[in-house]
Design a protein around this motif. Structure first.
Motif, PDB file in Angstrom:
ATOM      1  N   UNK A 159      67.293  22.105  51.687  1.00  8.84           N
ATOM      2  CA  UNK A 159      68.914  22.447  51.861  1.00  8.84           C
ATOM      3  C   UNK A 159      69.478  22.229  51.903  1.00  8.84           C
ATOM      4  N   UNK A 160      69.664  20.579  52.914  1.00 11.80           N
ATOM      5  CA  UNK A 160      70.166  20.200  52.225  1.00 11.80           C
ATOM      6  C   UNK A 160      71.377  19.118  51.214  1.00 11.80           C
ATOM      7  N   UNK A 161      70.113  19.060  50.145  1.00 10.71           N
ATOM      8  CA  UNK A 161      70.254  18.894  48.539  1.00 10.71           C
ATOM      9  C   UNK A 161      71.138  19.740  48.162  1.00 10.71           C
ATOM     10  N   UNK A 162      70.680  20.880  48.883  1.00 12.60           N
ATOM     11  CA  UNK A 162      71.154  22.268  48.032  1.00 12.60           C
ATOM     12  C   UNK A 162      72.679  21.791  48.283  1.00 12.60           C
ATOM     13  N   UNK A 163      72.468  21.991  49.568  1.00 10.00           N
ATOM     14  CA  UNK A 163      73.886  21.862  50.456  1.00 10.00           C
ATOM     15  C   UNK A 163      74.928  20.491  49.788  1.00 10.00           C
ATOM     16  N   UNK A 164      74.164  19.097  49.426  1.00  9.46           N
ATOM     17  CA  UNK A 164      75.091  18.261  49.023  1.00  9.46           C
ATOM     18  C   UNK A 164      75.781  18.407  47.659  1.00  9.46           C
ATOM     19  N   UNK A 165      74.962  19.523  46.456  1.00  8.45           N
ATOM     20  CA  UNK A 165      75.047  19.447  45.797  1.00  8.45           C
ATOM     21  C   UNK A 165      76.241  20.958  45.607  1.00  8.45           C
ATOM     22  N   UNK A 166      76.665  21.805  46.146  1.00 11.33           N
ATOM     23  CA  UNK A 166      77.383  22.794  46.719  1.00 11.33           C
ATOM     24  C   UNK A 166      78.870  21.698  47.125  1.00 11.33           C
ATOM     25  N   UNK A 180      72.173  32.426  47.053  1.00 11.75           N
ATOM     26  CA  UNK A 180      73.016  31.322  46.671  1.00 11.75           C
ATOM     27  C   UNK A 180      73.615  31.194  45.540  1.00 11.75           C
ATOM     28  N   UNK A 181      74.363  32.241  44.790  1.00 16.92           N
ATOM     29  CA  UNK A 181      75.391  32.521  44.479  1.00 16.92           C
ATOM     30  C   UNK A 181      76.882  32.466  44.922  1.00 16.92           C
ATOM     31  N   UNK A 182      76.395  33.812  45.747  1.00 18.44           N
ATOM     32  CA  UNK A 182      77.475  33.648  46.807  1.00 18.44           C
ATOM     33  C   UNK A 182      78.022  32.424  47.478  1.00 18.44           C
ATOM     34  N   UNK A 189      75.313  28.700  40.376  1.00 15.18           N
ATOM     35  CA  UNK A 189      75.449  29.656  38.808  1.00 15.18           C
ATOM     36  C   UNK A 189      75.423  28.876  37.960  1.00 15.18           C
ATOM     37  N   UNK A 190      74.322  29.154  37.140  1.00 19.15           N
ATOM     38  CA  UNK A 190      74.340  28.966  36.168  1.00 19.15           C
ATOM     39  C   UNK A 190      72.392  27.870  35.686  1.00 19.15           C
ATOM     40  N   UNK A 206      67.389  26.887  39.403  1.00 13.48           N
ATOM     41  CA  UNK A 206      66.667  25.499  39.622  1.00 13.48           C
ATOM     42  C   UNK A 206      66.598  25.593  41.655  1.00 13.48           C
ATOM     43  N   UNK A 207      67.449  26.074  41.985  1.00 14.13           N
ATOM     44  CA  UNK A 207      67.758  26.050  43.595  1.00 14.13           C
ATOM     45  C   UNK A 207      66.576  27.436  43.746  1.00 14.13           C
TER      46      UNK A 207
END
Length: 224
Positions: A213-220, A131-133, A137-138, A143-144
């Motif tokens: 994962x969609x939510x994480x990708x949106x955050x990215x 997830x860091x790659x 971060x932080x 949270x993820x």
């Protein structure tokens, strides 16, 4: 809470008749059969055909045994990587679910002790670094990881409880049909939305994971 075994230099004497490895193997088998509530050092000693006190030549306490057994089964999660960060996460959590289905006692233990054994650390490093790659971060990274871990642990804990109670696919179908009829008669809109007739645990697990994962990708994308 007793001090975890991972915080101690705990090289204990070995006797030929037993070994820590044999104790861990028997502990996993006992936990699979009886769960955490049915686990005791006396029951473990009986499974090993040994005296209870002889176990303490290899471990300090029951908590040590639980820590070691938990790390042993976490080693069943293959730390392999997929072609993308999402594929790696899906592989990891799908394998985690399978391990927790084989060993239903795992979710309860992962929620009550530090996961600092060698197998747990190796898999945590991969999870965080994946997830860091990807760009987290932080606090967002923490949270993820927490959201994904809580999802799989909670999903499997509920799944294990369901099958321990319902036991068979036929009984599962019957209760879903009864609930469906009740909702149609008493909560028509909820009946359409809830789709209680859907008993495909595998598909539901992956769909829920995709939504997170969609939510994480949106955050990215927002942080890019």
């Amino acid at each position: 809470m007793p001090e975890a075994i991972w915080f101690r230099d705990d090289a204990r004497p070995r006797k030929p008749r037993l070994s820590r490895e044999r104790i861990v193997e028997a502990s996993v088998a006992l936990l699979d059969a009886e769960g955490v509530s049915g686990f005791s050092m006396r029951a473990l000693a009986a499974r090993l055909q040994a005296g209870t006190m002889s176990l303490y030549e290899y471990v300090k306490s029951k908590e040590d045994v639980l820590d070691l057994a938990l790390d042993e089964v976490l080693g069943e999660i293959e730390p392999d990587e997929g072609p993308s960060w999402r594929a790696t996460v899906v592989r990891r959590l799908t394998q985690s679910r399978h391990v927790m289905r084989r060993h239903p006692w795992v979710p309860a233990l992962t929620a009550t002790r530090p996961l600092l054994g060698p197998n747990a650390l190796a898999r945590s490093r991969l999870f965080y670094s994946t997830l860091a790659d990807a760009g987290l971060s932080g606090p967002a990274l923490v949270a993820a990881v927490g959201a994904l871990t809580s999802y799989v642990n909670g999903y499997v804990a509920a799944e294990n409880t369901w099958w321990a109670t319902i036991r068979t696919p036929a009984a599962d179908t019957e209760i879903r049909e009864r609930v469906g009829r009740f909702l149609e008669e008493n909560a028509t809109e909820l009946s359409r939305q809830a789709q209680v007739d859907n008993g495909d645990f595998d598909r539901q697990f992956l769909l829920g994971l995709d939504i997170i994962l969609d939510g994480i990708e949106t955050r990215l994308g927002a942080d890019a």
